[in-house]
Design a protein around this motif. Sequence first.
Motif, PDB file in Angstrom:
ATOM      1  N   THR A  94       0.848  -1.199   0.000  1.00 29.58           N
ATOM      2  CA  THR A  94       0.000   0.000   0.000  1.00 29.58           C
ATOM      3  C   THR A  94       0.879   1.244   0.000  1.00 29.58           C
ATOM      4  N   ASP A  95       0.300   2.287  -0.550  1.00 28.10           N
ATOM      5  CA  ASP A  95       0.898   3.626  -0.489  1.00 28.10           C
ATOM      6  C   ASP A  95      -0.137   4.525   0.146  1.00 28.10           C
ATOM      7  N   GLY A  96       0.008   4.671   1.448  1.00 29.85           N
ATOM      8  CA  GLY A  96      -1.036   5.364   2.192  1.00 29.85           C
ATOM      9  C   GLY A  96      -2.288   4.512   2.212  1.00 29.85           C
ATOM     10  N   ASP A  97      -3.408   5.101   1.744  1.00 29.98           N
ATOM     11  CA  ASP A  97      -4.651   4.346   1.687  1.00 29.98           C
ATOM     12  C   ASP A  97      -4.809   3.612   0.364  1.00 29.98           C
ATOM     13  N   LYS A  98      -3.884   3.848  -0.567  1.00 32.89           N
ATOM     14  CA  LYS A  98      -3.998   3.251  -1.891  1.00 32.89           C
ATOM     15  C   LYS A  98      -3.328   1.884  -1.897  1.00 32.89           C
ATOM     16  N   VAL A  99      -4.040   0.856  -2.353  1.00 34.51           N
ATOM     17  CA  VAL A  99      -3.526  -0.509  -2.429  1.00 34.51           C
ATOM     18  C   VAL A  99      -2.874  -0.705  -3.771  1.00 34.51           C
TER      19      VAL A  99
ATOM     20  N   GLY B 274       9.750   8.418  -1.012  1.00 39.53           N
ATOM     21  CA  GLY B 274       8.446   7.963  -0.564  1.00 39.53           C
ATOM     22  C   GLY B 274       8.521   6.743   0.345  1.00 39.53           C
ATOM     23  N   THR B 275       7.386   6.468   1.015  1.00 42.37           N
ATOM     24  CA  THR B 275       7.306   5.333   1.945  1.00 42.37           C
ATOM     25  C   THR B 275       6.085   4.504   1.597  1.00 42.37           C
ATOM     26  N   LEU B 276       6.325   3.214   1.385  1.00 40.06           N
ATOM     27  CA  LEU B 276       5.236   2.265   1.144  1.00 40.06           C
ATOM     28  C   LEU B 276       5.144   1.313   2.323  1.00 40.06           C
ATOM     29  N   HIS B 277       4.048   0.584   2.411  1.00 41.68           N
ATOM     30  CA  HIS B 277       3.838  -0.388   3.491  1.00 41.68           C
ATOM     31  C   HIS B 277       3.589  -1.763   2.885  1.00 41.68           C
ATOM     32  N   ALA B 278       4.408  -2.709   3.340  1.00 42.21           N
ATOM     33  CA  ALA B 278       4.247  -4.093   2.885  1.00 42.21           C
ATOM     34  C   ALA B 278       3.650  -4.926   4.030  1.00 42.21           C
ATOM     35  N   TYR B 279       2.686  -5.771   3.663  1.00 42.19           N
ATOM     36  CA  TYR B 279       2.012  -6.602   4.665  1.00 42.19           C
ATOM     37  C   TYR B 279       2.097  -8.067   4.252  1.00 42.19           C
ATOM     38  N   LEU B 280       2.225  -8.909   5.264  1.00 37.65           N
ATOM     39  CA  LEU B 280       2.225 -10.363   5.056  1.00 37.65           C
ATOM     40  C   LEU B 280       1.042 -10.948   5.822  1.00 37.65           C
TER      41      LEU B 280
END
Length: 456
Positions: free
Chosen positions: A93-98, A143-149
Motif C-alpha cells: 500500500t501507499d497510504g490508503d492506496k492498495v 516515498g514510503t510504502l507499506h508491505a504486509y504479510l
Amino acid sequence: MKLSLRLPLLSISILTLAILLCCGLLLITTGDTLVGSAMESAEAELRILQSAVHAELERVPSIGSAAAQRSLLLYTFRLCADVSRSDTRFMLTDGDKVLYNDSPADPRPPLPADGLAEGAVAVALLDGRRYVVAGQQLYMGGGTLHAYLVRDITEIYEGIYALGRRFALIALITIAVSAAALILILRRALLPLRDLQRSAAALAEGEYKRRISVRGKDEISELGTRFNRMADAIEGHIATLEETAENRKLLLSALTHELKTPMTAIIGYSELLLRVKLSAARRGEALAYIHSECSRLERLSQKMMRLVALSGGESADILPQPLRKLMEAVEQSLREIAEQSGIALHFEYDREAVLPMDCDLMNSLLVNLFDNAHKAGATQIEISADAAHIAVTDNGIGIPADKLPLITQPFYTGDGGGSGIGLALCERIAQAHGAILTIESSEGVGTRVEFALNVH
C-alpha cells in the motif's frame, strides 16, 4: 464424613487439580510455542522480502521518473511474492492506496499504524479464521510504502484444540486409573484404623483381650502398637480390680460367716442376763464370756481391715527404723499374755540393727505369729532378728506337710480353729515390704516362720 471417604475424595481432588493444571500448562506452552514460531517466521519472511526488493532495485540502473521507479518496485514486489510460500499472501500500500493485494483479508486493522517503521506482527481473527499478520515499511526514494504479510494459521489452532482434546482424554484416563489406585491403596492403608476402631469398641464393651495385628513400621503401625500396650495395661488393671473386688468379697463373706457364731453367743448371753435372774457367779461367767467374744471380734475386725487394705494395694509406710524399737513394743504387748498362758517367751536380736519397715505392720506380723504359736500349743516361743531377718520359732504341734501350701490363704484354718486370717495377713505384710515369708514345720516338733528382706 468418615475419614475413609474424606481422605480418598481429598486425594482425588488434589490429584485431579494437579493433572488438569499440568495438562493446561503444557497445552498453553505448546500453543504459545507454535504461534510464536509462526509469528517469528512471518516477521523473518517479510524482512527477507523487503531485503530482496531492495536488492533487486539496487541492481537496476537509476530511472529518472517516480512512476517508473514505482512500476519497477511493484514488479519486483510481485515477483518476490510469487516465489514465497503457498500459504502466504502479501499486500502493498501507499497510504490508503492498495498497490498490490492477494490477501484473503485486510491485514491493516490488527496492526498499529505508527508501529510499522520497525515492523509489527499480530494474530488476528479475520472472517472466522486465524491469521498471523506482519507489517513493514518500504523506503523508495523519498516515498514510503507499506508491505504486509498474511498467513493462515488456522490449522495451528486446530492442532492445538485437537491436542487439548487428547490431553483431556489422557487426563480423564489418568485421573480414573489414579483414583482407583488411590482408593485401593488408601483403603488398604486404613484397614488398621478400622481394626483399631473395632478393637476400641470391643474394649469399651468389656472385651479386654481384644488386640489388633500390627504390620509394618509406619505411624499407623506405631499407633496399633501403642493401642495394644494400652489394652494390656487396661486388662492388667481390670484383672487387678476384679481380683481385689473378688478378694474383698471373699473376705467380707468370710467375715460375716466368722461373726455369726460369736454374735449368736453374745446375743444369747445378753438376753439371758436381761430376762433371767442369775447368780452372781453365773452373771460373772456370762459377762466374762461376752467380754471375751467382743474382744475377739475386735481383734478379728482389725485384722480384717488391715488385710483388706493390703489386698487392695495400699502401700506401707516403710522407713528405716531401729530394730530395738520394734522388739520392745512387741515384748510389751506379749509378755503378760505369755506369762498368763505359761509360755516361755524369749527375744534375741541385734540392738544396733536398723530395718526398712512399717513398725505397725511388723508389730501385727509378730503378734499374729505369736498368736498362731500359742494356738498350736507352744510352751516355748523365740523371736529372733537381725538387719535382714526376723524369725519366730515355737515348739507347738507343727503343721502337716500337705497343709503348708494352704495356711496363708485367707480363712483357711485347717484343724487348728481360729479365724484363719493371721498368716494371710503376715504374707500380705511381707509382700508390702518386698520380703519373703518362709514357713518350716515338723509335726510334733514345732514351726519356724521367717521374714527375710531382699537385701542386696
